[in-house]
Design a protein around this motif. Structure first.
Motif, PDB file in Angstrom:
ATOM      1  N   ALA A 241       0.924  -1.115   0.013  1.00 20.50           N
ATOM      2  CA  ALA A 241       0.097   0.074  -0.157  1.00 20.50           C
ATOM      3  C   ALA A 241       0.687   1.183   0.025  1.00 20.50           C
ATOM      4  N   TRP A 242       1.961   1.302   0.765  1.00 19.30           N
ATOM      5  CA  TRP A 242       2.847   2.358   0.668  1.00 19.30           C
ATOM      6  C   TRP A 242       3.499   2.534  -0.718  1.00 19.30           C
ATOM      7  N   ALA A 243       3.866   1.371  -1.298  1.00 22.42           N
ATOM      8  CA  ALA A 243       4.601   1.623  -2.594  1.00 22.42           C
ATOM      9  C   ALA A 243       3.607   2.272  -3.458  1.00 22.42           C
ATOM     10  N   ALA A 244       2.267   1.719  -3.452  1.00 21.45           N
ATOM     11  CA  ALA A 244       1.144   2.288  -4.584  1.00 21.45           C
ATOM     12  C   ALA A 244       0.890   3.812  -4.267  1.00 21.45           C
ATOM     13  N   ALA A 245       0.784   4.026  -3.071  1.00 22.47           N
ATOM     14  CA  ALA A 245       0.584   5.614  -2.818  1.00 22.47           C
ATOM     15  C   ALA A 245       1.722   6.232  -2.996  1.00 22.47           C
ATOM     16  N   ALA A 246       3.056   5.989  -2.976  1.00 26.37           N
ATOM     17  CA  ALA A 246       4.310   6.598  -3.032  1.00 26.37           C
ATOM     18  C   ALA A 246       4.271   7.002  -4.640  1.00 26.37           C
ATOM     19  N   VAL A 247       4.248   5.826  -5.403  1.00 29.00           N
ATOM     20  CA  VAL A 247       4.076   5.846  -6.829  1.00 29.00           C
ATOM     21  C   VAL A 247       3.147   7.071  -7.420  1.00 29.00           C
ATOM     22  N   ALA A 248       2.053   6.842  -6.850  1.00 31.94           N
ATOM     23  CA  ALA A 248       0.921   7.806  -7.110  1.00 31.94           C
ATOM     24  C   ALA A 248       0.932   9.212  -6.664  1.00 31.94           C
ATOM     25  N   GLY A 249       1.831   9.173  -5.494  1.00 31.14           N
ATOM     26  CA  GLY A 249       2.011  10.582  -5.027  1.00 31.14           C
ATOM     27  C   GLY A 249       0.717  10.952  -3.973  1.00 31.14           C
ATOM     28  N   GLU A 250      -0.118   9.869  -3.879  1.00 29.12           N
ATOM     29  CA  GLU A 250      -1.284  10.241  -3.163  1.00 29.12           C
ATOM     30  C   GLU A 250      -1.834   8.889  -2.752  1.00 29.12           C
ATOM     31  N   TRP A 251      -2.891   8.985  -1.663  1.00 35.73           N
ATOM     32  CA  TRP A 251      -3.535   7.625  -1.154  1.00 35.73           C
ATOM     33  C   TRP A 251      -4.646   7.413  -2.410  1.00 35.73           C
ATOM     34  N   GLY A 252      -4.621   6.710  -3.251  1.00 41.31           N
ATOM     35  CA  GLY A 252      -5.425   6.444  -4.308  1.00 41.31           C
ATOM     36  C   GLY A 252      -6.068   5.236  -4.690  1.00 41.31           C
ATOM     37  N   ALA A 253      -6.305   4.916  -5.690  1.00 38.27           N
ATOM     38  CA  ALA A 253      -7.122   3.605  -5.872  1.00 38.27           C
ATOM     39  C   ALA A 253      -5.985   2.399  -5.844  1.00 38.27           C
ATOM     40  N   GLY A 254      -4.782   2.480  -6.134  1.00 38.95           N
ATOM     41  CA  GLY A 254      -3.903   1.397  -6.161  1.00 38.95           C
ATOM     42  C   GLY A 254      -3.654   0.932  -4.712  1.00 38.95           C
ATOM     43  N   ALA A 255      -3.392   2.015  -3.819  1.00 33.60           N
ATOM     44  CA  ALA A 255      -3.313   1.618  -2.397  1.00 33.60           C
ATOM     45  C   ALA A 255      -4.483   0.943  -1.620  1.00 33.60           C
ATOM     46  N   ALA A 256      -5.733   1.537  -2.177  1.00 31.06           N
ATOM     47  CA  ALA A 256      -6.917   1.058  -1.629  1.00 31.06           C
ATOM     48  C   ALA A 256      -7.319  -0.434  -1.947  1.00 31.06           C
ATOM     49  N   TYR A 257      -6.769  -0.685  -3.054  1.00 29.80           N
ATOM     50  CA  TYR A 257      -6.671  -2.214  -3.705  1.00 29.80           C
ATOM     51  C   TYR A 257      -5.940  -2.986  -2.860  1.00 29.80           C
ATOM     52  N   VAL A 258      -4.747  -2.538  -2.399  1.00 29.81           N
ATOM     53  CA  VAL A 258      -4.034  -3.524  -1.517  1.00 29.81           C
ATOM     54  C   VAL A 258      -4.632  -3.673   0.011  1.00 29.81           C
ATOM     55  N   TYR A 259      -5.542  -2.750   0.334  1.00 21.45           N
ATOM     56  CA  TYR A 259      -6.060  -2.915   1.355  1.00 21.45           C
ATOM     57  C   TYR A 259      -7.390  -3.603   1.596  1.00 21.45           C
ATOM     58  N   GLY A 260      -7.830  -3.837   0.180  1.00 20.97           N
ATOM     59  CA  GLY A 260      -8.976  -4.512   0.219  1.00 20.97           C
ATOM     60  C   GLY A 260      -9.118  -5.781   0.779  1.00 20.97           C
ATOM     61  N   PHE A 261     -10.262  -6.083   1.218  1.00 20.95           N
ATOM     62  CA  PHE A 261     -10.518  -7.442   1.865  1.00 20.95           C
ATOM     63  C   PHE A 261      -9.987  -8.782   0.946  1.00 20.95           C
ATOM     64  N   LEU A 262     -10.086  -8.573  -0.305  1.00 18.78           N
ATOM     65  CA  LEU A 262      -9.706  -9.499  -1.185  1.00 18.78           C
ATOM     66  C   LEU A 262      -8.377  -9.702  -2.044  1.00 18.78           C
ATOM     67  N   SER A 263      -7.591  -8.565  -1.334  1.00 13.91           N
ATOM     68  CA  SER A 263      -6.178  -8.362  -1.999  1.00 13.91           C
ATOM     69  C   SER A 263      -5.238  -9.683  -1.758  1.00 13.91           C
ATOM     70  N   PRO A 264      -4.482  -9.822  -2.522  1.00 13.11           N
ATOM     71  CA  PRO A 264      -3.572 -11.108  -2.527  1.00 13.11           C
ATOM     72  C   PRO A 264      -2.667 -10.876  -0.907  1.00 13.11           C
ATOM     73  N   THR A 265      -2.517  -9.711  -0.460  1.00 16.38           N
ATOM     74  CA  THR A 265      -1.934  -9.529   0.557  1.00 16.38           C
ATOM     75  C   THR A 265      -2.865  -9.878   2.178  1.00 16.38           C
ATOM     76  N   VAL A 266      -4.140  -9.353   1.808  1.00 12.75           N
ATOM     77  CA  VAL A 266      -5.016  -9.308   2.958  1.00 12.75           C
ATOM     78  C   VAL A 266      -5.604 -11.034   3.083  1.00 12.75           C
ATOM     79  N   VAL A 267      -5.541 -11.506   2.235  1.00 12.64           N
ATOM     80  CA  VAL A 267      -6.324 -12.958   2.315  1.00 12.64           C
ATOM     81  C   VAL A 267      -5.470 -13.687   3.066  1.00 12.64           C
TER      82      VAL A 267
END
Length: 363
Positions: A241-267
């Motif tokens: 989530a930090w990497a996705a936010a850092a690349v986008a320069g903000e907390w965006g859709a990519g970071a939110a995906y990593v946080y999603g309950f069905l993301s490959p890291t959260v499962v």
């Protein structure tokens, strides 16, 4: 108490021994507390009250990442308890479950829409759109998820009763993979979106996985695997989530995906959390007189868990409206205080509501 594991080459029928409940009550309380903390800290993570990369943001991010299992564990507990094959026809099951989930779904959907109209002035058309898209409030989607899973439960019980355990593992894994893919494709502009009729489908894998995990005998090896899955999954969520936010320069859709309950890291983190909660709750149950005392308290609080889940957003946002939230480092202390106060006030409210006949069925 050990629950026998069905042989892999035979249908995974229900265990003959009754399931232990103390650790399940413990897991419910832990998940309930985790949900409150996540909602208290989320405005810092999404950079409303803390700048990306600051110490306050990192602290909130790590805490939130470590608690992303909260809703999956609730779903897995439901699947573990309700998918056990038993003599109960569909009509009987629906009648019993309607009182438990149907009434709160309708009452709290209306309550939150009325509250949002009073608080933010939303119009009637916006209210209808929010209800149809399962977003009358940030947390009520869970009721729609559980209601949808309940609709399939009588039929899934037949699948569970006549499918080998390996087949159920494949079924659960494939449905989780499809849910993850669905959320990933939703990142594409103009793609995705859910309604009240489909919100539950991505969670079907967790529902099945709950039954598989609940009917797996606890063993030192499974505890080690669970600990590894939780630690590695949480670390990957923090980093991803930090990497996705850092690349986008903000907390965006990519970071939110990593946080999603069905993301490959959260499962994997959620599976690990389920295993660890079972071990911790089982140890609590075996703790002698002190353990029994704590167990009674946990059991009483567990009975309030659904109600606390339902009311806590209203309580939390009201506290924020009254007290405000500072920016920066003080935001972390404010979020922690709001989490504790929200949990305490919500439990008192739900305990009082359960004593009032007209309100008892809503919580």
């Amino acid at each position: 108490m050990r629950v026998d594991v069905p042989p892999a080459d035979r249908p995974a029928s229900a265990p003959s021994a009754p399931l232990p409940t103390t650790w399940i009550e413990f897991a419910r309380v832990a998940a309930m507390a985790a949900v409150v903390v996540v909602h208290a800290f989320s405005p810092l993570v999404s950079t409303v009250y803390a700048d990306l990369g600051t110490p306050a943001w990192w602290a909130a991010h790590v805490v939130d990442s470590a608690l992303r299992w909260c809703v999956p564990v609730f779903v897995m507990i439901s699947g573990g308890l309700l998918l056990r094959p038993r003599e109960e026809d569909a009509g009987e099951f629906y009648r019993r479950r309607w009182a438990r989930i149907g009434v709160p779904l309708i009452v709290w959907t209306v309550a939150y829409l009325v509250w949002e109209r009073w608080r933010d002035g939303i119009g009637a058309s916006d209210a209808v759109a929010q209800a149809a898209s399962v977003s009358p409030s940030i947390h009520l989607y869970f009721l729609y998820v559980i209601a949808g899973l309940y609709l399939l439960t009588p039929f899934l019980r037949t699948v569970v009763a006549h499918t080998p355990r390996t087949g159920l593992c494949w079924f659960a894994g494939l449905t989780l993979a499809l849910g993850a893919a669905d959320q990933l494709l939703g990142l594409v502009d103009g793609v995705g979106g859910v309604t009240a009729a489909t919100r539950f489908l991505p969670f079907l894998g967790y529902y099945l996985l709950g039954w598989l995990l609940l009917n797996s005998g606890p063993a030192p090896r499974s505890l080690r695997y669970g600990c590894a899955a939780f630690v590695l999954g949480t670390a990957a969520t923090v980093g991803g989530a930090w990497a996705a936010a850092a690349v986008a320069g903000e907390w965006g859709a990519g970071a939110a995906y990593v946080y999603g309950f069905l993301s490959p890291t959260v499962v994997p983190a959620s599976v690990g959390a389920f295993v660890l909660l079972r071990a911790a709750g089982s140890r609590l149950a075996a703790g002698g007189r002190a353990g029994r005392t704590v167990g009674r308290v946990v059991g009483a609080v567990s009975g309030l868990s659904l109600g606390v889940y339902l009311v806590h957003v209203m309580v939390l946002n009201t506290l924020r409206d009254i007290g405000g939230t500072p920016d920066g480092a003080l935001a972390l202390a404010a979020a922690s205080g709001y989490a504790v106060a929200t949990a305490a006030i919500s439990m008192l409210l739900v305990a009082a509501m359960r004593r009032i006949p007209l309100l008892r069925s809503t919580v």
